[in-house]
Design a protein around this motif. Structure first.
Motif, PDB file in Angstrom:
ATOM      1  N   MET A   1       0.844  -1.200   0.000  1.00 20.08           N
ATOM      2  CA  MET A   1       0.000   0.000   0.000  1.00 20.08           C
ATOM      3  C   MET A   1       0.874   1.243   0.000  1.00 20.08           C
ATOM      4  N   THR A   2       0.473   2.238  -0.768  1.00 16.75           N
ATOM      5  CA  THR A   2       1.182   3.509  -0.826  1.00 16.75           C
ATOM      6  C   THR A   2       0.260   4.615  -0.335  1.00 16.75           C
ATOM      7  N   THR A   3       0.733   5.405   0.614  1.00 19.28           N
ATOM      8  CA  THR A   3      -0.034   6.527   1.136  1.00 19.28           C
ATOM      9  C   THR A   3       0.630   7.824   0.702  1.00 19.28           C
ATOM     10  N   LEU A   4      -0.170   8.711   0.119  1.00 19.46           N
ATOM     11  CA  LEU A   4       0.332   9.976  -0.392  1.00 19.46           C
ATOM     12  C   LEU A   4      -0.385  11.119   0.318  1.00 19.46           C
ATOM     13  N   TRP A   5       0.386  12.040   0.873  1.00 18.53           N
ATOM     14  CA  TRP A   5      -0.184  13.194   1.579  1.00 18.53           C
ATOM     15  C   TRP A   5       0.038  14.458   0.756  1.00 18.53           C
ATOM     16  N   ASP A   6      -0.983  15.286   0.700  1.00 24.80           N
ATOM     17  CA  ASP A   6      -0.905  16.559  -0.031  1.00 24.80           C
ATOM     18  C   ASP A   6      -0.250  16.338  -1.390  1.00 24.80           C
ATOM     19  N   THR A   7      -0.890  15.475  -2.186  1.00 19.51           N
ATOM     20  CA  THR A   7      -0.292  15.023  -3.430  1.00 19.51           C
ATOM     21  C   THR A   7      -1.043  15.596  -4.624  1.00 19.51           C
ATOM     22  N   GLU A  79      -4.692   6.979  -0.800  1.00 18.13           N
ATOM     23  CA  GLU A  79      -4.185   5.670  -0.402  1.00 18.13           C
ATOM     24  C   GLU A  79      -4.360   4.741  -1.597  1.00 18.13           C
ATOM     25  N   VAL A  80      -3.264   4.156  -2.073  1.00 17.39           N
ATOM     26  CA  VAL A  80      -3.272   3.310  -3.262  1.00 17.39           C
ATOM     27  C   VAL A  80      -2.851   1.905  -2.868  1.00 17.39           C
ATOM     28  N   SER A  81      -3.645   0.909  -3.254  1.00 19.54           N
ATOM     29  CA  SER A  81      -3.310  -0.460  -2.869  1.00 19.54           C
ATOM     30  C   SER A  81      -3.817  -1.461  -3.887  1.00 19.54           C
ATOM     31  N   GLU A  90      -7.654  -3.636  -7.272  1.00 16.23           N
ATOM     32  CA  GLU A  90      -7.015  -2.331  -7.226  1.00 16.23           C
ATOM     33  C   GLU A  90      -7.941  -1.331  -6.542  1.00 16.23           C
ATOM     34  N   ALA A  91      -7.398  -0.545  -5.650  1.00 16.80           N
ATOM     35  CA  ALA A  91      -8.225   0.408  -4.907  1.00 16.80           C
ATOM     36  C   ALA A  91      -7.460   1.698  -4.669  1.00 16.80           C
ATOM     37  N   VAL A  92      -8.165   2.817  -4.816  1.00 19.37           N
ATOM     38  CA  VAL A  92      -7.597   4.132  -4.529  1.00 19.37           C
ATOM     39  C   VAL A  92      -8.627   4.900  -3.704  1.00 19.37           C
ATOM     40  N   VAL A  93      -8.244   5.321  -2.520  1.00 20.05           N
ATOM     41  CA  VAL A  93      -9.096   6.152  -1.673  1.00 20.05           C
ATOM     42  C   VAL A  93      -8.550   7.567  -1.727  1.00 20.05           C
ATOM     43  N   MET A  94      -9.382   8.516  -2.151  1.00 22.09           N
ATOM     44  CA  MET A  94      -8.944   9.895  -2.328  1.00 22.09           C
ATOM     45  C   MET A  94      -9.761  10.820  -1.442  1.00 22.09           C
ATOM     46  N   ARG A  95      -9.081  11.520  -0.547  1.00 22.63           N
ATOM     47  CA  ARG A  95      -9.738  12.529   0.277  1.00 22.63           C
ATOM     48  C   ARG A  95      -9.396  13.906  -0.292  1.00 22.63           C
ATOM     49  N   MET A  96     -10.456  14.622  -0.684  1.00 19.77           N
ATOM     50  CA  MET A  96     -10.272  15.896  -1.380  1.00 19.77           C
ATOM     51  C   MET A  96     -10.787  17.033  -0.520  1.00 19.77           C
TER      52      MET A  96
END
Length: 339
Positions: A1-7, A79-81, A90-96
């Motif tokens: 899993m990859t977590t990206l902040w302020d991306t 969050e990409v996993s 495949e899943a991507v959770v995006m908080r906007m």
């Protein structure tokens, strides 16, 4: 899993590609893209339901969490996993945050699985007009749930006013077991019922849709006996030689009563949200019976003959103003290219 902040959206696309490369054998063909629109307080429920549905239908799961629209600065956390907590796919959770949440399509469009249909599911109150939301405009199918609205009956009526082929509502999906059971009960009967009575919740949209289905299929008036609870409790048909009744007994069974035959317990299981969503992902074409039932109940004719393509209407929820379709920034041609 990859977590990206302020991306950025570009970094999310790169992270998903990297996850696919590292997954190796776990990567598989995708049947569709499932876009989930949800607010923060309902994220866990939506994730659980989407994971259940994705287990039955290999898909790319894109969860859009719109937060703090009035924030001064736009921000994207992701969050990409693949093969993580959201299932094997495949899943991507995006908080906007901020104004970015009003332009979620700018991040979502590059993430759509190529050459695959798109289904958008709102696990909260959808826009009054789906054309206000590009996430609905580019989808091949659009799933709402009138039961979560503050006024479910008014919400269902709005879904009729805004309907386009490809729309459906989970209030209709909840009726599948009832409709199957009732249709099977008439297999051994020749006569047509003279009247039908539905007993159910006074604010349950499924009760209204079932009445529309009976009106459309049987061409007779439907009597409603509403009670101050949610759920469908009983259906009674008046026949020449008696009454045919299907009455829920508990969350798993119902009692079927037919003239001249002993009462019989039959399965009628209440399904979870994930199973309901999985059912809607089985079909990606227009749901004609839903359109007919919705039209019969609402009194709005010609729903099935409407255009399946919407043209995006830009509407700023902060001001409540909307541009005319002729000047909209995004057109319904997206729907023809995304899936």
């Amino acid at each position: 899993m990859t977590t990206l902040w302020d991306t950025t959206g570009t970094d999310v696309v790169k992270a998903l590609a990297a996850e696919r490369r590292s997954a190796g054998a776990l990567a598989f063909g995708l049947a569709l893209t499932l876009v989930v629109v949800v607010d923060e307080k309902h994220v866990s429920v939506a994730e659980s339901a989407a994971t259940t549905a994705a287990a039955a239908h290999p898909c790319r799961l894109l969860i859009v969490v719109r937060r703090q629209v009035d924030a001064s600065n736009s921000r994207l956390d992701a969050e990409v996993s693949i093969g993580g907590r959201l299932g094997p796919g495949e899943a991507v959770v995006m908080r906007m945050f901020g104004r970015l949440s009003l332009h979620a399509e700018s991040v979502v469009l590059p993430l759509l699985a190529p050459d695959a249909p798109v289904v958008t599911w709102w696990h909260d109150v959808p826009p009054d007009r789906i054309a206000y939301d590009p996430l609905g405009v580019f989808a091949d199918r659009r799933v709402t749930d009138a039961s979560v609205a503050e006024d479910p009956i008014a919400a269902l009526r709005q879904r009729a006013a805004d309907f386009a082929p490809g729309d459906t509502d989970l209030a209709w999906t909840r009726l599948t077991a009832w409709r199957t059971l009732i249709a099977a009960a008439f297999d051994s009967l020749i006569e047509k019922p003279r009247a039908v009575t539905i007993v159910g919740g006074d604010v349950d949209p499924s009760v209204r849709l079932l009445s529309g289905w009976f009106s459309d299929r049987l061409n007779l008036a439907v009597n409603l006996e509403t009670k101050a609870h949610r759920g469908l409790a009983e259906v009674r048909f008046d026949l020449d030689d008696g009454e045919l009744t299907v009455a829920r007994q508990d969350s798993r069974t119902a009692v079927l009563k037919r003239p001249g035959q002993p009462d019989r317990a039959v399965p009628l299981t209440e399904r979870g949200l994930g199973d309901l969503l999985a059912e809607e992902l089985r079909r990606l074409d227009h749901d004609g019976p839903y359109a007919d039932a919705l039209a019969a109940w609402s009194g709005i004719g010609g729903l099935a003959s409407r255009s399946p393509v919407r043209e995006h209407i830009w509407r700023d929820p902060m001001t409540g103003t909307a541009a005319s379709p002729a000047t909209a920034s995004t057109t319904g041609t997206i729907a023809g290219t995304a899936g």
